[in-house]
Design an enzyme around this catalytic site. Sequence first.
Site, short mmCIF file in Angstrom:
data_model
loop_
_atom_site.label_atom_id
_atom_site.label_comp_id
_atom_site.label_asym_id
_atom_site.label_seq_id
_atom_site.Cartn_x
_atom_site.Cartn_y
_atom_site.Cartn_z
N HIS A 114 -31.82 -29.64 36.54
CA HIS A 114 -30.75 -29.05 36.04
C HIS A 114 -29.55 -30.00 35.94
O HIS A 114 -28.45 -29.99 36.24
CB HIS A 114 -29.90 -28.19 37.29
CG HIS A 114 -30.90 -27.14 38.02
ND1 HIS A 114 -30.89 -25.98 37.71
CD2 HIS A 114 -32.08 -27.32 38.80
CE1 HIS A 114 -31.91 -25.43 38.44
NE2 HIS A 114 -32.53 -26.25 38.92
N SER A 132 -16.82 -45.15 13.85
CA SER A 132 -15.84 -44.23 13.67
C SER A 132 -14.72 -44.72 12.68
O SER A 132 -14.82 -45.75 12.69
CB SER A 132 -15.15 -43.79 14.97
OG SER A 132 -13.71 -43.45 14.75
N LYS A 180 -16.02 -47.33 18.79
CA LYS A 180 -16.95 -46.25 18.96
C LYS A 180 -18.33 -46.87 18.33
O LYS A 180 -18.35 -47.58 17.39
CB LYS A 180 -16.55 -44.97 18.14
CG LYS A 180 -15.42 -44.27 18.99
CD LYS A 180 -16.12 -43.61 20.04
CE LYS A 180 -17.19 -42.56 20.04
NZ LYS A 180 -16.33 -41.19 19.42
N GLU A 211 -28.15 -36.86 16.88
CA GLU A 211 -27.14 -35.57 16.77
C GLU A 211 -27.73 -34.88 15.56
O GLU A 211 -27.82 -33.55 15.41
CB GLU A 211 -25.72 -35.99 16.60
CG GLU A 211 -25.13 -36.57 17.89
CD GLU A 211 -23.89 -37.19 18.05
OE1 GLU A 211 -22.70 -36.29 17.64
OE2 GLU A 211 -23.61 -38.34 17.69
#
Length: 463
Positions: free
Chosen positions: A157, A279, A285, A292
């Site tokens: 979980h 970024s 970043k 992704e």
Amino acid sequence: MSAKMWAGRFSKEVDEGVNAFNSSISFDCRMYRQDIRGSIAHATMLGQCNIIPLEDSKEIIKGLEGILADLDSGALEIDMSAEDIHMFIEAELTKRLGALGKKLHTSRSRNDQVALDIRLYLEQEIIEIKELVITLCTSLIEMAKKHTQTVMCGYTHLQRAQPITFAHHLMAYTQMLLRDIDRLCDCRKRMMSACPLGSCALAGTTYEIDRHFTAAALGFDGPCENSLDGVSDRDFCVELGCALSLIMTHLSRFSEEVIMWCSWEFKFIELDDAFATGSSIMPQKKNPDITELIRGKTGRVNGDLVTLLTMLKGLPLAYNKDMQEDKEAIFDAVDNTKLCLKTFIPMLDTMRVIADNMKKAASRGFINATDCADYLTKKGMPFREAYKLTGSLVADCISKGIGLEDVPLEDYKSLSDLFDNDIYDAIDLSSCTMKRKSYGGPAPECVKVQIEDACKILEKYKA
Ligand code: ARG
């Protein structure tokens, strides 16, 4: 646009828009080698069975080999106004050989031709994808070998649960991928068991063709048993689509973990600069775009599978033009799975594992609570009682802001006489990881067995 092959039956040229709509050459052109290979086997058989003179068959084969060489070298360009690759190659052959070229299509149809071509094409792709999955497994195993002692937190979980090692975690993915390799082999085996060539349009032929010969020449176990099934079966596309969807699902689950692991919240790993992106506005970043995108592309490959299943579900026997839609779907699934594997492997090979942070995370969150309960159980307390006692102890620790290892012995003893000084060893993070020696567990010697067994399986697949 040149006149259609079926011009005899028609009084008009086909509408330009319809021609473009009908055409599949923009995506089936990638099967030109397979199409020519199938045609050579067919022409050989026609000659051997005296359906056309042996000399003619030899000329046709020479012509086909010439087309193949010219397409490979770039001397010949595929005419994108042709309806499909089968029509283009036959037309080119006729351009080169004249009337002789028109003999090739005797006792054959584009229906059995395309069913053959896709199989031959996908067989090659399966071999390549299998190689890539083997390479990925090898990378995982090499990394696992270095981390059999790297303690990390196992989650359920997404809550800290019990201690494992990083190697144990990596070997779980290896198991998933080994099943993927097995599925690819299985898919290839069934796909290459039955050759559709000679099914013709749907009902076989009155010519005395030798389907066993062509099947063997093209690497199949034998000819398909039923000509209707031969031209209308695309189960192999669905099977491969399933296998690819599962590979992507596994990559996607792994990607999700990589995304979490390289966040500041976890920092279990650091991606190599060559495999991360920045970024356009936030100077600090470093984004895990690759993973992704893999997670995103998994949806697309699943979509390809659904396209195939939906395309087939309402089709009467035998061939229907709907089936032309099979190729873009399965090619897209194949292309994207390969692309993802090719990118994921070097990203994994170059990422830095931050073992300290894994250990830090593992030492918070009471992942030794089960071990505390097991300690009492081993000393005679029924497990459910030990479980309850440990639960209230954890609640007490949370309110005090301490860990189980910080509880003084008197406090332990006030809860149960069974507690003694050895409780501290029993709940020590490292020792409760190393003691999980049940078969398949995270203890280093168990993971070593997993690594050895996986290596043996990989050797078998490499052979
Ligand atoms: N381009 C077609 C396909 O991909 C080849 C088979 C065409 N057969 C036919 N009867 N129109 O399915």
